[in-house]
Design a protein around this motif. Structure first.
Motif, PDB file in Angstrom:
ATOM      1  N   LYS A  27       6.315   0.300  -0.556  1.00  0.00           N
ATOM      2  CA  LYS A  27       7.109  -0.949  -0.509  1.00  0.00           C
ATOM      3  C   LYS A  27       6.939  -1.796   0.740  1.00  0.00           C
ATOM      4  CE  LYS A  27      10.546  -3.449  -2.463  1.00  0.00           C
ATOM      5  NZ  LYS A  27      10.479  -4.083  -3.763  1.00  0.00           N
ATOM      6  N   GLN A  28       6.177  -3.046   0.611  1.00  0.00           N
ATOM      7  CA  GLN A  28       6.129  -3.898   1.616  1.00  0.00           C
ATOM      8  C   GLN A  28       7.489  -4.613   2.146  1.00  0.00           C
ATOM      9  OE1 GLN A  28       4.081  -3.856   4.491  1.00  0.00           O
ATOM     10  NE2 GLN A  28       2.269  -4.389   3.272  1.00  0.00           N
ATOM     11  N   ILE A  29       7.999  -4.420   3.252  1.00  0.00           N
ATOM     12  CA  ILE A  29       8.959  -5.389   3.517  1.00  0.00           C
ATOM     13  C   ILE A  29       8.757  -6.787   4.264  1.00  0.00           C
ATOM     14  CG2 ILE A  29      11.355  -5.545   5.079  1.00  0.00           C
ATOM     15  CD1 ILE A  29      11.159  -3.480   2.816  1.00  0.00           C
ATOM     16  N   PHE A  30       7.777  -6.854   4.970  1.00  0.00           N
ATOM     17  CA  PHE A  30       7.087  -8.099   5.459  1.00  0.00           C
ATOM     18  C   PHE A  30       5.568  -7.445   6.174  1.00  0.00           C
ATOM     19  CE2 PHE A  30       9.470  -7.306   9.396  1.00  0.00           C
ATOM     20  CZ  PHE A  30       8.298  -7.211  10.397  1.00  0.00           C
ATOM     21  N   GLU A  31       4.938  -9.018   6.011  1.00  0.00           N
ATOM     22  CA  GLU A  31       3.597  -8.512   6.682  1.00  0.00           C
ATOM     23  C   GLU A  31       3.014  -9.887   7.136  1.00  0.00           C
ATOM     24  OE1 GLU A  31      -0.427  -6.675   4.746  1.00  0.00           O
ATOM     25  OE2 GLU A  31       0.863  -7.752   3.491  1.00  0.00           O
ATOM     26  N   THR A  32       2.249  -9.647   8.549  1.00  0.00           N
ATOM     27  CA  THR A  32       1.918 -10.746   9.034  1.00  0.00           C
ATOM     28  C   THR A  32       0.249 -10.449   9.413  1.00  0.00           C
ATOM     29  OG1 THR A  32       2.198 -10.152  11.335  1.00  0.00           O
ATOM     30  CG2 THR A  32       4.002 -11.414  10.258  1.00  0.00           C
ATOM     31  N   SER A  33      -0.387 -11.435   9.982  1.00  0.00           N
ATOM     32  CA  SER A  33      -1.583 -10.790  10.224  1.00  0.00           C
ATOM     33  C   SER A  33      -1.644  -9.944  11.506  1.00  0.00           C
ATOM     34  CB  SER A  33      -2.588 -12.111  10.839  1.00  0.00           C
ATOM     35  OG  SER A  33      -1.879 -12.747  11.925  1.00  0.00           O
ATOM     36  N   ASN A  34      -0.311  -9.800  11.923  1.00  0.00           N
ATOM     37  CA  ASN A  34      -0.496  -8.823  13.303  1.00  0.00           C
ATOM     38  C   ASN A  34       0.283  -7.594  13.045  1.00  0.00           C
ATOM     39  OD1 ASN A  34      -1.806 -10.640  15.260  1.00  0.00           O
ATOM     40  ND2 ASN A  34      -0.112 -11.667  15.413  1.00  0.00           N
ATOM     41  N   GLY A  36       3.279  -5.455  10.238  1.00  0.00           N
ATOM     42  CA  GLY A  36       4.285  -5.529   9.419  1.00  0.00           C
ATOM     43  C   GLY A  36       5.254  -4.382   9.123  1.00  0.00           C
ATOM     44  N   VAL A  37       6.109  -4.284   8.122  1.00  0.00           N
ATOM     45  CA  VAL A  37       7.034  -3.149   7.887  1.00  0.00           C
ATOM     46  C   VAL A  37       6.810  -2.757   6.694  1.00  0.00           C
ATOM     47  CG1 VAL A  37       9.396  -2.457   8.212  1.00  0.00           C
ATOM     48  CG2 VAL A  37       8.436  -3.884  10.010  1.00  0.00           C
ATOM     49  N   ALA A  38       6.719  -1.517   6.409  1.00  0.00           N
ATOM     50  CA  ALA A  38       6.707  -1.068   4.998  1.00  0.00           C
ATOM     51  C   ALA A  38       7.598   0.237   4.772  1.00  0.00           C
ATOM     52  CB  ALA A  38       5.111  -0.417   4.717  1.00  0.00           C
ATOM     53  N   LEU A  39       7.872   0.656   3.501  1.00  0.00           N
ATOM     54  CA  LEU A  39       8.641   1.835   3.289  1.00  0.00           C
ATOM     55  C   LEU A  39       7.897   2.653   2.469  1.00  0.00           C
ATOM     56  CD1 LEU A  39      11.913   0.245   2.201  1.00  0.00           C
ATOM     57  CD2 LEU A  39      11.413   0.954   4.528  1.00  0.00           C
ATOM     58  N   VAL A  40       8.079   3.982   2.576  1.00  0.00           N
ATOM     59  CA  VAL A  40       6.969   4.781   1.837  1.00  0.00           C
ATOM     60  C   VAL A  40       8.231   6.009   1.299  1.00  0.00           C
ATOM     61  CG1 VAL A  40       5.132   6.595   1.994  1.00  0.00           C
ATOM     62  CG2 VAL A  40       5.166   4.474   3.373  1.00  0.00           C
ATOM     63  N   ALA A  41       7.837   6.523   0.255  1.00  0.00           N
ATOM     64  CA  ALA A  41       8.778   7.742  -0.523  1.00  0.00           C
ATOM     65  C   ALA A  41       7.644   8.532  -0.966  1.00  0.00           C
ATOM     66  CB  ALA A  41       9.461   6.955  -1.495  1.00  0.00           C
ATOM     67  N   LEU A  42       7.981   9.846  -0.492  1.00  0.00           N
ATOM     68  CA  LEU A  42       7.133  10.849  -0.887  1.00  0.00           C
ATOM     69  C   LEU A  42       8.079  12.013  -1.683  1.00  0.00           C
ATOM     70  CD1 LEU A  42       5.983  10.133   2.029  1.00  0.00           C
ATOM     71  CD2 LEU A  42       4.058  11.294   1.157  1.00  0.00           C
ATOM     72  N   LYS A  43       7.631  12.458  -2.747  1.00  0.00           N
ATOM     73  CA  LYS A  43       8.459  13.559  -3.189  1.00  0.00           C
ATOM     74  C   LYS A  43       7.988  15.163  -2.461  1.00  0.00           C
ATOM     75  CE  LYS A  43      10.337  14.314  -6.653  1.00  0.00           C
ATOM     76  NZ  LYS A  43      11.941  14.206  -6.761  1.00  0.00           N
ATOM     77  N   ALA A  44       8.710  15.892  -2.569  1.00  0.00           N
ATOM     78  CA  ALA A  44       8.341  17.205  -1.903  1.00  0.00           C
ATOM     79  C   ALA A  44       6.875  17.638  -2.201  1.00  0.00           C
ATOM     80  CB  ALA A  44       9.329  18.252  -2.023  1.00  0.00           C
ATOM     81  N   GLY A  45       6.188  18.023  -1.473  1.00  0.00           N
ATOM     82  CA  GLY A  45       4.727  18.226  -1.906  1.00  0.00           C
ATOM     83  C   GLY A  45       3.796  17.159  -1.742  1.00  0.00           C
TER      84      GLY A  45
END
Length: 108
Positions: A27-34, A36-45
């Motif tokens: 999930k991208q929170i924000f992005e610039t040419s320099n 950004g901030v993103a969220l990542v969710a992973l299930k076990a394994g």
């Protein structure tokens, strides 16, 4: 800057991204040419195979714990901990338990 969120709005991290048994969620929170901030969710394994990114990255584990391997060195990173990684460094991730991460990416 690209974002779907409003400045000044208070949001709940755990409601922004959920787990998917079929694939790793991003999930991208924000992005610039320099960067950004993103969220990542992973299930076990679940894992992210070895890859590189053209950014310096701060990886913060917000929930769960992961095995983060870079430069053939493996680190267990748990909720409340973070690590820094340089640009273009080969790395991989394996979730030891259901895990949510925040990636802060900065291009020099």
């Amino acid at each position: 800057m690209k974002t779907n969120f409003k400045f000044g709005e208070v949001l709940k991290f755990n409601e922004l991204i959920g787990y998917n048994a079929e694939k790793v969620e991003f999930k991208q929170i924000f992005e610039t040419s320099n960067g950004g901030v993103a969220l990542v969710a992973l299930k076990a394994g679940q894992k992210l195979d070895t890859h590189t990114a053209p950014f310096e990255v701060m990886v913060t584990v917000c929930e769960g714990d992961i095995e983060f391997t870079m430069l053939d060195m493996s680190n267990r990173v748990k909720a409340g901990e973070f690590l820094l990684m340089g640009a273009n460094v080969p790395h991989s991730v394996v979730a030891n338990s259901d895990s949510k991460l925040m990636l802060v990416k900065v291009k020099d």
